[in-house]
Write an enzyme that holds these catalytic residues in place. Sequence first.
Site, short mmCIF file in Angstrom:
data_model
loop_
_atom_site.label_atom_id
_atom_site.label_comp_id
_atom_site.label_asym_id
_atom_site.label_seq_id
_atom_site.Cartn_x
_atom_site.Cartn_y
_atom_site.Cartn_z
N LYS A 172 0.87 -1.17 0.00
CA LYS A 172 0.00 0.00 0.00
C LYS A 172 0.91 1.22 0.00
O LYS A 172 1.40 1.66 1.04
CB LYS A 172 -0.90 -0.01 1.23
CG LYS A 172 -2.21 0.81 1.09
CD LYS A 172 -2.03 2.29 0.86
CE LYS A 172 -1.65 3.01 2.14
NZ LYS A 172 -1.58 4.51 1.91
N GLU A 247 9.46 1.54 10.96
CA GLU A 247 10.51 2.55 10.80
C GLU A 247 9.81 3.88 10.81
O GLU A 247 9.11 4.25 9.86
CB GLU A 247 11.28 2.32 9.48
CG GLU A 247 12.61 3.05 9.42
CD GLU A 247 12.48 4.45 8.83
OE1 GLU A 247 12.43 5.41 9.65
OE2 GLU A 247 12.45 4.59 7.63
N CYS A 281 13.77 10.98 7.25
CA CYS A 281 13.63 10.63 8.67
C CYS A 281 14.97 10.68 9.41
O CYS A 281 14.99 10.89 10.63
CB CYS A 281 12.99 9.27 8.82
SG CYS A 281 13.79 7.95 7.88
N GLU A 381 9.57 16.29 15.12
CA GLU A 381 10.06 16.14 13.75
C GLU A 381 9.32 17.10 12.83
O GLU A 381 8.10 17.03 12.69
CB GLU A 381 9.86 14.70 13.28
CG GLU A 381 10.47 14.42 11.92
CD GLU A 381 10.34 12.97 11.52
OE1 GLU A 381 11.31 12.41 10.98
OE2 GLU A 381 9.27 12.37 11.74
#
Length: 474
Positions: A172, A247, A281, A381
């Site tokens: 997906k 992750e 990331c 973040e």
Amino acid sequence: MTASVETLSRHWIDGTWQEGPGAIPVVNPATEETIAEVPAGGASEIDTAVVAARHAFTRWAATPLVDRVATVLAIREGIKARSAEIAASITAEMGSPTKFANSVQVGMPMATSKGVAGLAESFPWTEEIGNSLVVREPVGVVGAVTPWNYPLHQVVAKVAPALVAGCTIVLKPSEVAPLTASILAEITAEAGLPGGVFNVVHGTGPEAGEALAKHPLVDMVSFTGSVPAGRRVQEVAAGTVKRVALELGGKSANIVLDDADLTQAVKLGLGNCFINGGQTCTAWTRLLVPEALHDQVVEMAVEQSAKYTVGDPTDESTRIGPMSSDRQRERVEHYITQGVEEGAELAAGGPGRPDGLEHGAYVRPTIFSGVRPDMVIAQEEIFGPVLSVMPYADEDEAVEIANATVYGLAGAVFAGSQERGLEVAKRMRTGQVDVNGGAFNPLAPFGGYKQSGTGRELGRYGLEEFLEVKSIQL
């Protein structure tokens, strides 16, 4: 990029293109134009794909290892042959500059797939422990959910080891950048991958993603994305106690010690913060420097940042393109504004669009100085080209600041000697650390501590994620 809605708006299930109801627009973030549509898949399409993957599993798992490896290498060659097309697709769907798309967005998946294929022969598929034969077998059907920032790499980092392991996959991809997955589906068919081994279902996370994570015939979910979405995947997958690899995010610290080469530290540090427009990331978004060197480092960073041209991602000279979407632009703008309100000093950039870029999802590359560890911009973040320069009193405080977030994905240390840098790196609670600009290694394990996730990708450790372990007593 010219995209045809007719050729890009289908699911890939059981080796064939399949239509689906609903339509999700794919918007070029640089031009604000809709370049394609993908179907809004849900539980029904996911079920069809998972059943196809389940039926294909027994045969694929029994396929000789040498043939599975050959197929992965054939897929890699297919990526290489269509690299220009893939790079253009990535630039169009999420704004990655052409030069970066060609070298990194396409280059990394080629390196990681070659890496996992190369280690397959020497991998310990079986071993003897006393009177037991320990056998490693494929985990089964894998549900892969991937993000928009690296639309091919994040997919191949899951698909290549899963295929080598003998698993079948239902992917997906992100609805923000789903087009490259369609190209990959074509490549897998051209490489001779049997129908049902690799499937693509488009849709949103709450609909298609959740249906995939909770499906009883899915044995494992491998997810890359945000922390809140990762938590939701764990919750949904818990119903069938399936394996989950995550992750997630990062807030990586770059510790510059008092004897470091400042020129190298600032140049590489800024590059690893602004990489892919900061939409990475592992980005080193916190630059930790000794108090006595703070102002000098800020001045150097501001000077270096002038080299990061912002603009049309199809222009070879552009180093930072638009954010992936207008929604992401608004998110980054919000954090920049919040940083100003918190009292951080703007050394470069700031709120508002870059000059001459009134349209498109563009933001101004921003550097904050004098950032305190308790500020939101030092904890959360941002996922944009925003650097926080943070002073520290001594080495112990630097390590304390570096470890003082909920994340632990990546980081860096710059020191006068490799030995000193290594000692500090060992004290950082994070999954990977680069010392004095150590190069990316596609065979080394990739993953994080704390809320940066569970499990590892790439190389031997990434292959092990897709394997079960069986003991046979003789």
